[in-house]
Design an enzyme around this catalytic site. Structure first.
Site, mmCIF file in Angstrom:
data_model
loop_
_atom_site.group_PDB
_atom_site.id
_atom_site.type_symbol
_atom_site.label_atom_id
_atom_site.label_comp_id
_atom_site.label_asym_id
_atom_site.label_seq_id
_atom_site.Cartn_x
_atom_site.Cartn_y
_atom_site.Cartn_z
ATOM 1 N N ALA A 60 -1.083 17.519 -9.651
ATOM 2 C CA ALA A 60 -1.725 16.283 -9.187
ATOM 3 C C ALA A 60 -2.923 16.539 -8.292
ATOM 4 C CB ALA A 60 -0.693 15.444 -8.443
ATOM 5 N N ASN A 64 5.158 19.402 -4.291
ATOM 6 C CA ASN A 64 4.371 20.111 -5.308
ATOM 7 C C ASN A 64 2.940 20.368 -4.850
ATOM 8 O OD1 ASN A 64 6.319 20.416 -7.461
ATOM 9 N ND2 ASN A 64 6.239 18.191 -7.659
ATOM 10 N N HIS A 107 -5.362 12.567 -2.504
ATOM 11 C CA HIS A 107 -5.216 13.893 -1.888
ATOM 12 C C HIS A 107 -6.603 14.411 -1.534
ATOM 13 C CE1 HIS A 107 -1.041 14.058 -3.099
ATOM 14 N NE2 HIS A 107 -1.380 13.853 -4.356
HETATM 15 N N1 LIG Z 1 2.657 20.013 -9.818
HETATM 16 C C1 LIG Z 1 2.476 18.714 -9.566
HETATM 17 O O1 LIG Z 1 1.531 18.286 -8.905
HETATM 18 C C2 LIG Z 1 3.455 17.738 -10.129
HETATM 19 C C3 LIG Z 1 3.090 16.404 -10.288
HETATM 20 C C4 LIG Z 1 4.007 15.522 -10.838
HETATM 21 C C5 LIG Z 1 5.265 15.957 -11.168
HETATM 22 N N2 LIG Z 1 5.606 17.262 -10.958
HETATM 23 C C6 LIG Z 1 6.959 17.744 -11.243
HETATM 24 O O2 LIG Z 1 7.131 17.961 -12.628
HETATM 25 C C7 LIG Z 1 8.482 17.682 -12.983
HETATM 26 C C8 LIG Z 1 8.499 16.690 -14.147
HETATM 27 O O3 LIG Z 1 7.863 15.492 -13.769
HETATM 28 P P1 LIG Z 1 7.996 14.176 -14.685
HETATM 29 O O4 LIG Z 1 7.215 13.117 -14.026
HETATM 30 O O5 LIG Z 1 7.738 14.513 -16.100
HETATM 31 O O6 LIG Z 1 9.549 13.838 -14.468
HETATM 32 P P2 LIG Z 1 10.451 12.825 -15.319
HETATM 33 O O7 LIG Z 1 11.564 12.429 -14.399
HETATM 34 O O8 LIG Z 1 9.649 11.780 -15.973
HETATM 35 O O9 LIG Z 1 11.063 13.773 -16.474
HETATM 36 C C9 LIG Z 1 11.849 14.911 -16.180
HETATM 37 C C10 LIG Z 1 12.801 15.145 -17.353
HETATM 38 O O10 LIG Z 1 13.467 16.389 -17.137
HETATM 39 C C11 LIG Z 1 14.860 16.264 -17.377
HETATM 40 N N3 LIG Z 1 15.559 17.228 -16.513
HETATM 41 C C12 LIG Z 1 15.632 17.234 -15.161
HETATM 42 N N4 LIG Z 1 16.338 18.296 -14.732
HETATM 43 C C13 LIG Z 1 16.709 18.988 -15.850
HETATM 44 C C14 LIG Z 1 17.448 20.180 -16.059
HETATM 45 N N5 LIG Z 1 17.960 20.874 -15.039
HETATM 46 N N6 LIG Z 1 17.638 20.601 -17.320
HETATM 47 C C15 LIG Z 1 17.131 19.901 -18.377
HETATM 48 N N7 LIG Z 1 16.423 18.766 -18.240
HETATM 49 C C16 LIG Z 1 16.216 18.309 -16.985
HETATM 50 C C17 LIG Z 1 15.183 14.804 -17.044
HETATM 51 O O11 LIG Z 1 16.314 14.364 -17.782
HETATM 52 C C18 LIG Z 1 13.898 14.068 -17.463
HETATM 53 O O12 LIG Z 1 13.963 13.595 -18.797
HETATM 54 C C19 LIG Z 1 9.166 17.141 -11.710
HETATM 55 O O13 LIG Z 1 9.888 18.171 -11.070
HETATM 56 C C20 LIG Z 1 8.004 16.714 -10.858
HETATM 57 O O14 LIG Z 1 8.278 16.803 -9.465
HETATM 58 C C21 LIG Z 1 4.722 18.150 -10.487
#
Ligand SMILES: NC(=O)c1ccc[n+]([C@@H]2O[C@H](COP(=O)([O-])OP(=O)(O)OC[C@H]3O[C@@H](n4cnc5c(N)ncnc54)[C@H](O)[C@@H]3O)[C@@H](O)[C@H]2O)c1
Length: 271
Positions: A124, A192, A222
């Site tokens: 992000a 993150n 940010h």
């Molecule tokens: N780097 C960044 O700036 C940034 C920004 C946004 C999100 N993220 C991270 O990326 C990840 C995904 O984000 P998103 O918005 O797609 O989330 P989301 O909740 O829309 O989707 C996550 C999916 O992963 C599945 N899941 C969770 N834990 C699991 C596990 N242990 N094994 C198998 N499946 C699992 C869930 O069932 C869900 O369908 C999150 O951890 C979020 O914090 C990072």
């Protein structure tokens, strides 16, 4: 490049669609989500359908070159070491997992031993390219200022601990100032970006984080400012949420595609 995907939510959807539409030179061979329905829902994008794994072993035993995690910090901690030991590269969107210094150094050691790489996309935030370049010299100061609507900060442990209520907030308010380590503990929803800035720059202990609640703001903003031997830099992004998950910025999902492009393309732009 053959890839597998763990996590079929907001980021997983945008990434899978990008691969299906061939905007990156990669194929998606296996998908896994502990919510099986979510994994099945990605198949509609593809003519040649990826396999839906029943468990992580089906990914570990596959022939893919790269496993993309877009699931959760727990998923990185649970599966990350096994992915690297199986000789596969890892791209982790849940960069926050690397706030745990002993986990981060164990992962680096495993990647080195198994001759694979760990890719941590910018997510992000932006400006990490310039910050990384600046870190090749001396950096004196890095500040990450995050501005969010009060609702997005509501359940933060720090606010509860300090008895800070944002309910009737009328004007912008600086609710936290400290280092990135303290910010990660007090505001885990910002983990993150704080970890990404810390890893690109001068580490979590030396990185200053400011968190502002703004009742007028509808975006997650940010701002990074840094000063060093190179001069000064300032970077600002005003993020819109992804359609699937209001907590995830659309830019984060795009950064997964951009990272995959830079892994697979012969020419790489940016540091
Ligand atoms: N780097 C960044 O700036 C940034 C920004 C946004 C999100 N993220 C991270 O990326 C990840 C995904 O984000 P998103 O918005 O797609 O989330 P989301 O909740 O829309 O989707 C996550 C999916 O992963 C599945 N899941 C969770 N834990 C699991 C596990 N242990 N094994 C198998 N499946 C699992 C869930 O069932 C869900 O369908 C999150 O951890 C979020 O914090 C990072």
């Amino acid at each position: 490049m053959e890839t597998a995907l763990i996590g079929c939510g907001a980021i997983g959807n945008v990434l899978a669609r990008g691969i299906a539409e061939k905007i990156v030179d990669a194929t998606l061979e296996v998908v896994y989500d502990n919510n099986h329905e979510k994994a099945l829902s990605l198949l509609e994008f593809f003519q040649i359908k990826p396999k839906v794994a029943k468990d992580i072993n089906e990914i570990l035993e596959s022939e893919v070159d790269l496993v993309i995690e877009a699931a959760s910090i727990e998923a990185v901690k649970q599966y990350g070491p096994r992915i690297l030991r199986s000789g596969k590269n890892l791209m982790a969107m849940s960069v926050g997992a690397f706030a745990d210094v002993s986990f981060a150094s164990e992962m680096e050691k495993l990647a080195r031993e198994n001759k694979v790489k760990i890719y941590l996309p910018s997510g992000a935030i932006g400006g990490l390219d310039a910050l990384k370049s600046a870190a090749a010299g001396k950096i004196y100061k890095v500040t990450l200022r995050t501005t969010k609507p009060p609702k997005a900060l509501e359940n933060a442990p720090y606010l509860k601990e300090k008895n800070i209520s944002l309910k009737d907030l009328k004007e912008k308010k600086l609710v936290f100032q400290g280092n990135a380590l303290q910010a990660i503990r007090g505001f885990p929803a910002n983990v993150n970006t704080a970890v990404a800035v810390s890893l690109a720059g001068i580490g979590a202990e030396k990185t200053t984080v400011e968190i502002v609640a703004d009742p007028q703001s509808t975006r997650n903003i940010h701002e990074i400012s840094a000063e060093g031997e190179f001069g000064k830099l300032y970077f600002k992004v005003e993020n819109l949420p992804s359609p699937e998950n209001p907590r995830t910025s659309l830019l984060a999902a795009f950064s997964a595609i951009a990272t995959l492009k830079s892994i697979t393309k012969p020419m790489v732009i940016g540091t």
